[in-house]
Scaffold this motif. Structure first.
Motif, PDB file in Angstrom:
ATOM      1  N   GLY A 171       0.892  -1.235  -0.015  1.00 51.72           N
ATOM      2  CA  GLY A 171       0.086   0.073  -0.197  1.00 51.72           C
ATOM      3  C   GLY A 171       0.812   1.300  -0.185  1.00 51.72           C
ATOM      4  O   GLY A 171       0.428   2.264  -0.513  1.00 51.72           O
ATOM      5  N   ILE A 172       1.957   1.320   0.765  1.00 48.38           N
ATOM      6  CA  ILE A 172       2.809   2.541   0.808  1.00 48.38           C
ATOM      7  C   ILE A 172       3.296   2.514  -0.307  1.00 48.38           C
ATOM      8  O   ILE A 172       3.721   3.846  -1.032  1.00 48.38           O
ATOM      9  CB  ILE A 172       3.837   2.272   2.028  1.00 48.38           C
ATOM     10  CG1 ILE A 172       2.907   2.466   3.276  1.00 48.38           C
ATOM     11  CG2 ILE A 172       4.926   3.362   1.944  1.00 48.38           C
ATOM     12  CD1 ILE A 172       4.004   2.073   4.362  1.00 48.38           C
ATOM     13  N   ASN A 173       3.863   1.448  -1.209  1.00 52.92           N
ATOM     14  CA  ASN A 173       4.696   1.496  -2.075  1.00 52.92           C
ATOM     15  C   ASN A 173       3.835   2.113  -3.455  1.00 52.92           C
ATOM     16  O   ASN A 173       3.868   3.126  -4.200  1.00 52.92           O
ATOM     17  CB  ASN A 173       5.257   0.303  -2.927  1.00 52.92           C
ATOM     18  CG  ASN A 173       6.543  -0.117  -2.082  1.00 52.92           C
ATOM     19  OD1 ASN A 173       6.721   0.464  -1.195  1.00 52.92           O
ATOM     20  ND2 ASN A 173       6.964  -1.154  -2.662  1.00 52.92           N
ATOM     21  N   ALA A 174       2.400   1.642  -3.574  1.00 57.07           N
ATOM     22  CA  ALA A 174       1.389   2.133  -4.505  1.00 57.07           C
ATOM     23  C   ALA A 174       1.182   3.765  -4.320  1.00 57.07           C
ATOM     24  O   ALA A 174       0.925   4.448  -5.073  1.00 57.07           O
ATOM     25  CB  ALA A 174       0.047   1.350  -4.408  1.00 57.07           C
ATOM     26  N   LEU A 175       1.039   3.967  -2.908  1.00 57.84           N
ATOM     27  CA  LEU A 175       0.682   5.355  -2.504  1.00 57.84           C
ATOM     28  C   LEU A 175       1.781   6.260  -3.259  1.00 57.84           C
ATOM     29  O   LEU A 175       1.689   7.316  -3.854  1.00 57.84           O
ATOM     30  CB  LEU A 175       0.591   5.446  -1.016  1.00 57.84           C
ATOM     31  CG  LEU A 175       0.314   7.059  -0.634  1.00 57.84           C
ATOM     32  CD1 LEU A 175      -1.145   7.532  -1.321  1.00 57.84           C
ATOM     33  CD2 LEU A 175       0.188   7.063   1.029  1.00 57.84           C
ATOM     34  N   ALA A 176       3.248   6.019  -2.994  1.00 55.36           N
ATOM     35  CA  ALA A 176       4.379   6.562  -3.298  1.00 55.36           C
ATOM     36  C   ALA A 176       4.556   6.755  -4.754  1.00 55.36           C
ATOM     37  O   ALA A 176       4.692   7.916  -5.388  1.00 55.36           O
ATOM     38  CB  ALA A 176       5.554   5.850  -2.793  1.00 55.36           C
ATOM     39  N   VAL A 177       4.073   5.896  -5.346  1.00 56.43           N
ATOM     40  CA  VAL A 177       4.020   6.091  -7.008  1.00 56.43           C
ATOM     41  C   VAL A 177       2.990   6.676  -7.490  1.00 56.43           C
ATOM     42  O   VAL A 177       3.276   7.466  -8.186  1.00 56.43           O
ATOM     43  CB  VAL A 177       3.766   4.505  -7.568  1.00 56.43           C
ATOM     44  CG1 VAL A 177       3.521   4.646  -9.048  1.00 56.43           C
ATOM     45  CG2 VAL A 177       5.072   3.480  -7.586  1.00 56.43           C
TER      46      VAL A 177
END
Length: 282
Positions: A171-177
């Motif tokens: 989730g954090i990776n998707a949010l960062a992208v």
């Protein structure tokens, strides 16, 4: 794992179609918004009621998210300009580069068999990239840079504690992208997403959420050395989707290079599994 790779490749094909008519960062941003929401919902359905982020992992999570942003942007840039199967084949070198990085930067012991597999694997990459020939694409370098970011991302992941949830990481990776794509999209002229592009966007979002779900489910119950080789099924999907969706099919040299990379990657994973089991057997 095979279902996860199929879903990831379907997502790549759908995004490649959309990017022919919708601006680059707008496409990534729209997909990212719905993907992030989907991952949050999926985590809730899997029983995760808290963030699940260990304090000692925060810096690693930040670094991993940055690496994932770099991998996504460089990979999708290459994907927009190159055949799906070619980009996917280059990305299959990740297990080899991870082993190489461990030997060079972390001092991991690597025997002559794996060194040979790495060298042969990179020879396969040269067959795919074909530098100095008419078949060479400058965007192959973007795909190779994406592999470097994937290597960094996976090495950072190895150091995460068990207290940090896999869905939180996703989730954090998707949010960062999504945030980075949103910033990039400010310099673009947004286009309406209607008709076929809207359907492809829905396919992409559904596929990538499914890919995360199957990947997390596999990592929870599967032995890594057994399930990892199934990652290479993405190349089969890329060949099929590339041919039927875009009319692309690699030439003999590229195909031979791709299967060389796959063979060396599978051997490297197999060998590392053998070495990991040896101390337990002793």
């Amino acid at each position: 794992m095979a279902l996860s790779m199929a879903a990831f490749t379907i997502n790549d094909a759908a995004i490649k179609v959309i990017m022919t008519q919708v601006p680059f960062y707008q496409t990534i941003f729209l997909r990212g918004v719905f993907t992030t929401l989907g991952i949050v919902l999926l985590a809730y359905l899997l029983g995760q009621r808290s963030l699940g982020l260990a304090r000692q992992d925060r810096m690693r999570i930040f670094l991993r998210a940055g690496a994932d942003v770099g991998a996504t942007l460089f990979f999708l840039t290459a994907l927009r300009q190159m055949p799906l199967a070619n980009v996917t084949a280059i990305l299959q070198t990740a297990p080899l580069t991870i082993t190489l990085a461990g030997a060079v930067f972390l001092g991991d012991p690597v025997g002559w068999r794996r060194w040979l597999a790495i060298l042969v694997g990179f020879a396969g990459v040269m067959m795919i990239v074909q530098p100095g020939t008419e078949g060479f694409s400058f965007f192959s370098l973007y795909a190779l840079i994406a592999v470097c970011f994937v290597t960094l991302r996976d090495y950072v992941t190895r150091g995460l504690s068990e207290d940090t949830s896999s869905m939180t990481v996703a989730g954090i990776n998707a949010l960062a992208v999504t945030l980075c794509a949103g910033i990039g999209s400010m310099g673009e002229v947004w286009q309406p997403v209607t008709g076929a592009n809207l359907r492809y966007l829905a396919i992409s979002i559904t596929a990538i959420i499914g890919a995360y779900y199957f990947s997390v489910a596999t990592m929870r119950v599967g032995e890594l050395s057994f399930v990892s080789p199934f990652r290479y099924t993405s190349l089969v999907w890329a060949l099929v989707l590339g041919y039927f969706t875009f009319g692309d099919f690699p030439g003999p040299l590229t195909l031979f290079g791709a299967f060389t990379v796959v063979a060396m990657g599978i051997y490297t994973i197999y060998r590392e599994g053998q070495l990991a089991r040896a101390p337990a057997s002793d």
